[in-house]
Design a protein around this motif. Structure first.
Motif, PDB file in Angstrom:
ATOM      1  N   PRO A  99       0.806  -1.230   0.000  1.00  0.00           N
ATOM      2  CA  PRO A  99       0.000   0.000   0.000  1.00  0.00           C
ATOM      3  C   PRO A  99       0.836   1.275   0.000  1.00  0.00           C
ATOM      4  O   PRO A  99       0.359   2.327  -0.431  1.00  0.00           O
ATOM      5  N   TRP A 100       2.071   1.193   0.474  1.00  0.00           N
ATOM      6  CA  TRP A 100       2.910   2.386   0.554  1.00  0.00           C
ATOM      7  C   TRP A 100       3.513   2.792  -0.783  1.00  0.00           C
ATOM      8  O   TRP A 100       4.028   3.915  -0.918  1.00  0.00           O
ATOM      9  N   LEU A 101       3.474   1.905  -1.791  1.00  0.00           N
ATOM     10  CA  LEU A 101       4.164   2.203  -3.042  1.00  0.00           C
ATOM     11  C   LEU A 101       3.596   3.448  -3.726  1.00  0.00           C
ATOM     12  O   LEU A 101       4.341   4.239  -4.310  1.00  0.00           O
ATOM     13  N   ASP A 102       2.276   3.619  -3.640  1.00  0.00           N
ATOM     14  CA  ASP A 102       1.655   4.789  -4.258  1.00  0.00           C
ATOM     15  C   ASP A 102       2.139   6.093  -3.630  1.00  0.00           C
ATOM     16  O   ASP A 102       2.118   7.152  -4.273  1.00  0.00           O
ATOM     17  N   ASN A 103       2.552   6.029  -2.382  1.00  0.00           N
ATOM     18  CA  ASN A 103       3.048   7.242  -1.725  1.00  0.00           C
ATOM     19  C   ASN A 103       4.351   7.734  -2.334  1.00  0.00           C
ATOM     20  O   ASN A 103       4.754   8.884  -2.122  1.00  0.00           O
ATOM     21  N   PHE A 104       5.027   6.864  -3.064  1.00  0.00           N
ATOM     22  CA  PHE A 104       6.324   7.204  -3.638  1.00  0.00           C
ATOM     23  C   PHE A 104       6.269   7.236  -5.160  1.00  0.00           C
ATOM     24  O   PHE A 104       7.258   6.927  -5.836  1.00  0.00           O
ATOM     25  N   GLY A 105       5.126   7.602  -5.686  1.00  0.00           N
ATOM     26  CA  GLY A 105       4.989   7.735  -7.129  1.00  0.00           C
ATOM     27  C   GLY A 105       4.933   6.423  -7.874  1.00  0.00           C
ATOM     28  O   GLY A 105       5.075   6.385  -9.088  1.00  0.00           O
ATOM     29  N   GLY A 106       4.760   5.301  -7.127  1.00  0.00           N
ATOM     30  CA  GLY A 106       4.657   3.989  -7.760  1.00  0.00           C
ATOM     31  C   GLY A 106       5.986   3.311  -8.017  1.00  0.00           C
ATOM     32  O   GLY A 106       6.023   2.213  -8.585  1.00  0.00           O
ATOM     33  N   LYS A 107       7.102   3.923  -7.559  1.00  0.00           N
ATOM     34  CA  LYS A 107       8.415   3.354  -7.850  1.00  0.00           C
ATOM     35  C   LYS A 107       9.435   3.904  -6.861  1.00  0.00           C
ATOM     36  O   LYS A 107       9.434   5.089  -6.554  1.00  0.00           O
ATOM     37  N   ILE A 108      10.298   3.016  -6.370  1.00  0.00           N
ATOM     38  CA  ILE A 108      11.379   3.431  -5.496  1.00  0.00           C
ATOM     39  C   ILE A 108      12.630   3.683  -6.335  1.00  0.00           C
ATOM     40  O   ILE A 108      12.988   2.878  -7.191  1.00  0.00           O
ATOM     41  N   SER A 109      13.315   4.781  -6.070  1.00  0.00           N
ATOM     42  CA  SER A 109      14.484   5.158  -6.864  1.00  0.00           C
ATOM     43  C   SER A 109      15.747   4.469  -6.362  1.00  0.00           C
ATOM     44  O   SER A 109      15.934   4.267  -5.157  1.00  0.00           O
ATOM     45  N   SER A 110      16.639   4.180  -7.290  1.00  0.00           N
ATOM     46  CA  SER A 110      17.931   3.617  -6.916  1.00  0.00           C
ATOM     47  C   SER A 110      18.773   4.610  -6.132  1.00  0.00           C
ATOM     48  O   SER A 110      19.760   4.226  -5.493  1.00  0.00           O
ATOM     49  N   LEU A 125      10.024   8.545 -15.158  1.00  0.00           N
ATOM     50  CA  LEU A 125      10.275   7.152 -15.532  1.00  0.00           C
ATOM     51  C   LEU A 125      11.055   6.399 -14.456  1.00  0.00           C
ATOM     52  O   LEU A 125      10.937   5.188 -14.335  1.00  0.00           O
ATOM     53  N   ASP A 126      11.869   7.121 -13.707  1.00  0.00           N
ATOM     54  CA  ASP A 126      12.684   6.547 -12.635  1.00  0.00           C
ATOM     55  C   ASP A 126      13.457   5.325 -13.127  1.00  0.00           C
ATOM     56  O   ASP A 126      13.296   4.220 -12.641  1.00  0.00           O
ATOM     57  N   ASP A 127      14.325   5.574 -14.105  1.00  0.00           N
ATOM     58  CA  ASP A 127      15.068   4.485 -14.730  1.00  0.00           C
ATOM     59  C   ASP A 127      16.496   4.965 -15.007  1.00  0.00           C
ATOM     60  O   ASP A 127      16.724   5.788 -15.899  1.00  0.00           O
ATOM     61  N   MET A 128      17.439   4.452 -14.239  1.00  0.00           N
ATOM     62  CA  MET A 128      18.818   4.902 -14.362  1.00  0.00           C
ATOM     63  C   MET A 128      19.592   4.180 -15.462  1.00  0.00           C
ATOM     64  O   MET A 128      20.771   4.449 -15.676  1.00  0.00           O
ATOM     65  N   TYR A 129      18.935   3.246 -16.155  1.00  0.00           N
ATOM     66  CA  TYR A 129      19.572   2.623 -17.313  1.00  0.00           C
ATOM     67  C   TYR A 129      19.427   3.486 -18.567  1.00  0.00           C
ATOM     68  O   TYR A 129      20.111   3.257 -19.562  1.00  0.00           O
ATOM     69  N   LEU A 130      18.523   4.443 -18.535  1.00  0.00           N
ATOM     70  CA  LEU A 130      18.322   5.319 -19.683  1.00  0.00           C
ATOM     71  C   LEU A 130      19.506   6.272 -19.828  1.00  0.00           C
ATOM     72  O   LEU A 130      20.191   6.590 -18.854  1.00  0.00           O
ATOM     73  N   SER A 131      19.735   6.742 -21.028  1.00  0.00           N
ATOM     74  CA  SER A 131      20.895   7.601 -21.290  1.00  0.00           C
ATOM     75  C   SER A 131      20.512   8.721 -22.242  1.00  0.00           C
ATOM     76  O   SER A 131      19.476   8.675 -22.913  1.00  0.00           O
ATOM     77  N   GLY A 132      21.368   9.727 -22.311  1.00  0.00           N
ATOM     78  CA  GLY A 132      21.071  10.899 -23.116  1.00  0.00           C
ATOM     79  C   GLY A 132      21.243  10.653 -24.602  1.00  0.00           C
ATOM     80  O   GLY A 132      21.939   9.726 -25.034  1.00  0.00           O
ATOM     81  N   CYS A 133      20.593  11.502 -25.387  1.00  0.00           N
ATOM     82  CA  CYS A 133      20.794  11.444 -26.836  1.00  0.00           C
ATOM     83  C   CYS A 133      20.478  12.799 -27.437  1.00  0.00           C
ATOM     84  O   CYS A 133      19.785  13.617 -26.845  1.00  0.00           O
TER      85      CYS A 133
END
Length: 555
Positions: free
Chosen positions: A145-156, A390-398
């Motif tokens: 239930p707490w996941l929604d409090n954090f935008g649906g995703k925990i950050s690395s 998106l909370d995804d640290m595998y993504l990179s710039g372009c």
């Protein structure tokens, strides 16, 4: 006799301190200490190469900062120690430390001087992404239930994934640590001799709630067998509201800093959050925009709304009685610095030397002569991954649209625009889920130093940007929290709202949207969102494949 407060902002590269008049918020003096060890990302002291994604610091630098900046403030102003009513501090977050029961960092022990997990693990450490992925997977599978409090995703970037990484990869450090603590709270412990953990860090970054506490042991067991046995104990004790008095300055710290023993110290604050009162935000409807090495969008509201993809909410996390929210971008000024350091044309490097000005200034001067859309370029601002939404640290710039006629200033401006587009994504997410934004107040080094960047922001967001006069927003805000720790009877204020009324910084300049620019940027933003969704929502996984290939070759 005038009364003063001291605020210390522990940033990514240095600690900056201010001495502030309690009556009117006037900054009498500033002091800075650049960390000798800097950011440790390449190798350990013995030369051992660090894996991709590691970002560390030496906590000795934080203590050395205290020895330097506070005595310098007193020396520069002639203010007596008896005139200092309180101290407030803030820190990058989540910058985490593994410490012994008395607060000693494990890297201070000779046997761990070359162990990366014994050092301060900096906020931008992204090697814990797999641990974050595991936490998010189990949280979704078990309908936490707490996941929604954090935008649906925990950050690395947060504390629990970093702790799980240590448990998985270095059990010796995990077992040896007594407390896993935010540097924001650790520095307060060092000042007062009392372990405490602020609502600011615990609610935003450590999956803790005032009513329900931490996730259950059963959840942690499902994340990793055995992890549940000690994890909650290692997350510490003595959780305190923001602006509370965490304790008084110890005799040892008083001797080190030149202040009086017992001087009130407020609970630790996250650096960006401390800027909220500094710029004068004390109610809903106003958003703080901080553009520095990274970018933050911070505001408060009363309903406690859940906003998918953003960094979560914290009741009383910044201002008592309000839910605080944060949007974040993992890189802002860092992207521009990367370009200047690695890609700037030799012609402009020579011009910079001849004119004795920075390459940033050269490129900005040339970029501001351009019209929006003139470069023919568009970029994704993911040089350090994507934090929100998106909370995804595998993504990179372009960067898209380059040709043989593309110039350095074309790219530099496109990168500026991409940072503003990333902010617009977060702002639109706030608004989509019912959080009103009537005004934007900006703070941070780039906001004051780069008018072009602020004009781009006004045009991209289509809202006036009011730039605060204060150059050290977090430090001023921390000083304000220090006055509340002292209380009225101690020469300060009883509430942070009283401190805001009397000590907030004035507005220095307002940037207004230019209608024709707004129209062009609306078109460019549509293209940005197409790229954002194409690469960020799984339609094309090339960024993941490139990341995996890089890791494989490095090993």
């Amino acid at each position: 006799m005038e009364k003063y407060s001291i605020g210390i902002d522990f940033g990514t590269l240095s600690a900056r301190a201010v001495l502030v008049n309690v009556k009117n918020g006037k900054i009498l003096s500033e002091s800075e200490f650049i960390y000798p060890h800097g950011v440790i990302e390449e190798s350990m002291p013995d030369g051992t190469l660090l894996p991709e994604g590691f970002s560390l610091q030496h906590p000795e630098d934080y203590l050395d900062a205290l020895k330097k900046v506070i005595p310098e403030l007193l020396k520069n102003t002639g203010v007596e120690r008896s005139q200092i009513v309180g101290i407030g501090t803030d820190f990058t977050s989540s910058t985490m430390l593994s410490v012994l029961e008395n607060g000693t960092p494990l890297c201070f022990l000779p046997e761990y001087k070359n162990n990366p997990f014994a050092y301060a693990i900096l906020w931008k450490h992204h090697a814990s992404q797999k641990a974050a992925d595991r936490i998010n997977l189990i949280a979704r599978k078990t309908n936490q239930p707490w996941l929604d409090n954090f935008g649906g995703k925990i950050s690395s970037e947060w504390g629990i994934p970093k702790l799980l990484q240590i448990y998985q990869e270095n059990r010796e450090i995990y077992d040896r640590m007594s407390v896993w603590i935010e540097a924001a709270d650790w520095i307060v412990w060092m000042l007062t001799g009392i372990e405490s953990h602020s609502y600011s860090t615990m609610e935003f970054k450590t999956i803790w709630d005032q009513q329900t506490g931490f996730p259950t042991k059963d959840f942690f067991r499902k994340v990793e067998a055995g992890f549940e046995e000690k994890v909650i104990d290692k997350l510490g004790k003595n959780f305190l509201p923001v602006a509370a008095k965490a304790g008084g300055l110890t005799a040892k710290m008083a001797e080190m800093t030149g202040l009086s023993e017992g001087t009130p110290v407020s609970t630790g604050m996250v650096d960006a959050y401390a800027s909220l009162p500094a710029v004068g935000i004390d109610q809903p409807g106003k958003m703080l925009l901080i553009v520095g090495t990274s970018v933050c969008e911070i505001l408060v509201e009363q309903e406690g709304r859940n906003i998918p993809g953003l960094c979560g909410k914290a009741k009383d996390g910044i201002l008592p009685g309000f839910f605080a929210h944060e949007g974040a971008q993992s890189a802002g000024g860092d992207i521009l610095a990367w370009f200047v350091n690695h890609c700037c044309s030799e012609e402009y490097v020579r011009e910079s030397r001849q004119r004795k000005v920075s390459r940033h200034q050269i490129l900005t001067e040339k970029a501001e002569k351009m019209e929006p859309g003139e470069s023919g370029l568009i970029a994704l601002d993911w040089w350090n991954g994507n934090n929100c939404i998106l909370d995804d640290m595998y993504l990179s710039g372009c960067i898209l649209g380059m040709t043989l006629s593309t110039r350095s200033e074309d790219i530099y401006r496109a990168l500026m625009e991409s940072i503003a587009f990333g902010t617009r994504v977060n702002v639109e997410q706030f608004v989509k889920y019912g959080v009103r934004i009537n005004e934007v107040l900006a703070s941070g080094g780039i906001c004051k130093k780069n008018p072009l960047m602020m004009q781009i922001y006004a045009d991209v967001l289509n809202i006036p940007i009011s730039v605060s006069k204060v150059s050290q927003g977090p430090a001023l805000g921390s000083a304000m929290f220090g006055t509340v720790a002292a209380g009225k009877d101690g020469g300060g204020y009883n509430t942070i709202f009283e401190a805001v009324t009397n000590m907030k910084a004035p507005i220095e300049k307002v940037y207004y949207p230019i209608p024709q620019h707004v129209q062009i940027y609306n078109c460019l933003y549509e293209e940005y969102r197409k790229l954002h969704d194409y690469f960020g929502l799984g339609s094309n996984r090339v960024m993941y494949h490139l990341h995996d290939m890089k890791e494989k070759v490095r090993r």
